[in-house]
Write an enzyme that holds these catalytic residues in place. Sequence first.
Site, PDB file in Angstrom:
ATOM      1  N   ASP A  89      -0.592  -7.008   6.959  1.00 37.45           N
ATOM      2  CA  ASP A  89      -1.684  -6.098   6.604  1.00 37.45           C
ATOM      3  C   ASP A  89      -2.753  -6.958   5.917  1.00 37.45           C
ATOM      4  OD1 ASP A  89      -3.430  -4.345   5.339  1.00 37.45           O
ATOM      5  OD2 ASP A  89      -1.875  -2.893   4.818  1.00 37.45           O
ATOM      6  N   TYR A  99       0.834  -1.201   0.000  1.00 38.66           N
ATOM      7  CA  TYR A  99       0.000   0.000   0.000  1.00 38.66           C
ATOM      8  C   TYR A  99       0.874   1.259   0.000  1.00 38.66           C
ATOM      9  CZ  TYR A  99      -3.288   3.489   1.667  1.00 38.66           C
ATOM     10  OH  TYR A  99      -4.045   4.620   1.796  1.00 38.66           O
TER      11      TYR A  99
HETATM   12  C1  LIG Z   1      -6.312   1.938   2.954  1.00 36.84           C
HETATM   13  C2  LIG Z   1      -5.207   1.013   3.289  1.00 36.84           C
HETATM   14  C3  LIG Z   1      -4.311   1.291   4.336  1.00 36.84           C
HETATM   15  C4  LIG Z   1      -4.346   2.592   5.120  1.00 36.84           C
HETATM   16  O1  LIG Z   1      -5.489   2.708   5.892  1.00 36.84           O
HETATM   17  P1  LIG Z   1      -6.216   4.127   6.241  1.00 36.84           P
HETATM   18  O2  LIG Z   1      -7.402   3.679   6.998  1.00 36.84           O
HETATM   19  O3  LIG Z   1      -6.523   4.769   4.929  1.00 36.84           O
HETATM   20  O4  LIG Z   1      -5.241   4.909   7.035  1.00 36.84           O
HETATM   21  C5  LIG Z   1      -3.334   0.354   4.614  1.00 36.84           C
HETATM   22  N1  LIG Z   1      -3.241  -0.797   3.914  1.00 36.84           N
HETATM   23  C6  LIG Z   1      -4.078  -1.088   2.907  1.00 36.84           C
HETATM   24  C7  LIG Z   1      -3.913  -2.368   2.168  1.00 36.84           C
HETATM   25  C8  LIG Z   1      -5.086  -0.201   2.550  1.00 36.84           C
HETATM   26  O5  LIG Z   1      -5.903  -0.499   1.538  1.00 36.84           O
END
Ligand SMILES: *Cc1c(COP(=O)(O)O)cnc(C)c1O
Length: 379
Positions: free
Chosen positions: A170, A98
């Site tokens: 993540d 990301y």
């Molecule tokens: C959107 C996203 C983030 C960041 O999250 P926010 O809520 O926008 O701060 C991190 N990792 C992935 C894969 C995302 O899609």
Amino acid sequence: MKLATKLIHAGAEPDPSTGAIMTPIFQTSTYVQEAPGKNKGYEYARSQNPTRKALEDAFAIIENGKFGLAFSSGVAATDAVIKLLAPGDEVICANDMYGGTYRLFTKVFERFGIVFKYVDTTNAENVEKAITGKTKLVWIETPTNPLMNITDIAAVASITQSKKILLAVDNTFASPYLQNPLDLGADIVMHSVTKYLGGHSDVIQGALMMNDPELREKLYFIQKSCGAVPGPMDCFLVLRGIKTLGVRMKAHCENGKAIANWLRNNPKVAKVYWPGFEEHPGYAIAKKQMLDFGGMISFELKNDSVDEANRVLSSTHLFSLAESLGGVESLINHPASMTHASIPREERIKNGLSDSLIRLSVGIEDADDLIEDLNKAIG
Ligand SMILES: *Cc1c(COP(=O)(O)O)cnc(C)c1O
């Protein structure tokens, strides 16, 4: 208990003072104490809030973890994990992650002396090779954005466990409905709650889930000391969102499959990136570690030009042109000019991200209507 049941009941105790079935929105900054130091477990709302507590309990339950922590955004959750480290420590991370995570690592934390090494984590051996005596954390994302690359979580976890290094995953793209990294040996799961967990494009929030009580204490200390906590109203919205995660994800997956197959058979489409195709290089691993393949799809047009991509992007009606993903409504996005515009073109192309690549977050509308919308736009 099966997941569909957990999603409805996770963290939801009737309110002890009224019996309210939904956790109330405790819109308060402080709590009255009976005597100095004599309180009901709540002193100040940065440290704890009952609406947030119910949500954090729910986070733990739905990721099969012992503990959950809520943050004011996904990047704030990632930020808290990196604050476990000290100058000189090394982090190994995916070379395809990301953009906001990449920006946080390179533009903020490198200045504090933390060293980030980017490797292709789709091959777990690359992670092992990059480990040094200073490596403290491995950060992976699977499936990735926007190319839907798959990393074998269990394979990376067996490496990090043998070297006593933390593994953070993540899990935003999969959601806890499709994939549970703690079960596969990860130490920390991170979510952008903004996406599938919230599910209705109405809140920005992040989450961390973990099993180790010591790790929970350290991360809780960072949460309250650095203060990136979500407000009670947002926690309430996410508690509500989680209840429908199961039915929403089923619909996202069903629609995703229908649209991925339709795109694959479209003569104007050159390539479709979706981990549910047998020819996808990560298919076997995705099948092993995910319950289903999700509603995130990217595709390239045969006419590989920014102009043609722009024409398609501005011709859809049901698919709204916007960043973000994971809501009930379908979104269309052009990574080259939107989410990944900060990466230089040469670098982008080298990483396989072409000018005409279009990313879809398939919502839960009727698949026939979505296909008709794409059919008219692609022309
Ligand atoms: C959107 C996203 C983030 C960041 O999250 P926010 O809520 O926008 O701060 C991190 N990792 C992935 C894969 C995302 O899609």
